[in-house]
Design an enzyme around this catalytic site. Structure first.
Site, PDB file in Angstrom:
ATOM      1  N   ARG A  48       0.942  -1.101   0.152  1.00  0.00           N
ATOM      2  CA  ARG A  48      -0.061  -0.139   0.016  1.00  0.00           C
ATOM      3  C   ARG A  48       0.949   1.134  -0.125  1.00  0.00           C
ATOM      4  NH1 ARG A  48      -2.663   4.192   0.190  1.00  0.00           N
ATOM      5  NH2 ARG A  48      -4.941   4.435   0.984  1.00  0.00           N
ATOM      6  N   GLU A  56     -11.162   5.247  -5.363  1.00  0.00           N
ATOM      7  CA  GLU A  56     -11.764   3.866  -5.594  1.00  0.00           C
ATOM      8  C   GLU A  56     -11.995   3.461  -6.991  1.00  0.00           C
ATOM      9  OE1 GLU A  56     -11.341   1.692  -2.930  1.00  0.00           O
ATOM     10  OE2 GLU A  56     -10.607   3.175  -1.856  1.00  0.00           O
ATOM     11  N   ARG A  90      -0.579  -5.625   4.463  1.00  0.00           N
ATOM     12  CA  ARG A  90       0.060  -5.024   3.384  1.00  0.00           C
ATOM     13  C   ARG A  90       1.228  -4.187   4.088  1.00  0.00           C
ATOM     14  NH1 ARG A  90      -4.803  -1.936   0.632  1.00  0.00           N
ATOM     15  NH2 ARG A  90      -4.897  -1.183   2.965  1.00  0.00           N
TER      16      ARG A  90
END
Length: 227
Positions: A48, A56, A90
């Site tokens: 990330r 998004e 992540r």
């Protein structure tokens, strides 16, 4: 002075211990701020991009932001300067492809917002202001279409929660036996074939079975209904 040197080294050690640099090759780009890379040990890492947030996939400019990231890193070797590991496992990192600061470039091109909640490098704010003034990338969109992704995610969560609560709150009232919900008129029954006064009343009132009210007083199957 001699005592200060070991102390300084001791204080610095935790910072060095937590610093992590990873070299890997990008094998997947999921959106504008998330990728997967493969290390030389063949270990896959989900990454990330730190300090930025891109639209998004369902938001305006979401696909363009993904394409911008893919164009910089897909199939290429990158260096990760890892800051943290998030709750999804992540690696949260600044990503560098050769001399390019990928996180900063996403902001500079207008493909990302600065994620103020997690901001460490305040120079990103100047890049965002410059992109906004030049109407680059998402900043060229009408203001109504430029909802920051963290607000969009919250609104989406709230909407789904409202739907769940609405469906859980409403329960259709159960029909009582007196309403005859378990009876039907497929067969006109005799009194000795019925199990209750409620069924007899249903047969008389709903099905028109007048044979079970011989004296026409409105009370069917008196042996059942006058008990």
């Amino acid at each position: 002075m001699k005592r200060l040197i070991p102390l300084a080294a001791f204080l610095l050690f935790p910072l060095l211990a937590h610093a992590e640099t990873v070299n890997c090759r990008v094998v997947g780009v999921h959106d504008g701020d998330t990728l997967t890379c493969l290390t030389s040990q063949k270990k896959q890492l989900k990454v990330r991009l730190a300090e930025i947030d891109t639209p998004e996939s369902k938001q305006p400019y979401g696909t363009r932001a993904q394409q911008a990231l893919s164009g910089m890193v897909f199939g290429k070797d990158v260096r990760l300067e890892v800051q943290d590991t998030d709750r999804y496992g992540r690696k949260v990192a600044r990503v560098y492809q050769d001399k390019t600061d990928v996180n900063a470039e996403q902001v500079k091109s207008g493909s990302a917002w600065v994620y103020r909640q997690y901001l460490k490098d305040k120079s990103l704010l100047a890049l965002e202001a410059d992109a906004k003034a030049a109407k680059r990338g998402l900043w060229a969109l009408p203001e109504s279409e430029r909802m920051p992704p963290w607000e969009w995610r919250k609104a989406d969560r709230d909407k789904r929660q409202d739907k769940r609560e609405a469906s859980a709150t409403y329960t259709p009232p159960a029909k009582s036996k007196e309403e005859g919900s378990e009876f039907n008129c497929s067969t006109l029954k005799r009194c000795n074939a019925m199990s209750s006064c409620a069924e007899a009343k249903y047969q008389l009132q709903q099905c028109g079975n007048t044979k079970i009210d011989g004296n026409r007083d409105g009370i069917p199957c008196e042996a059942l209904c006058k008990q």
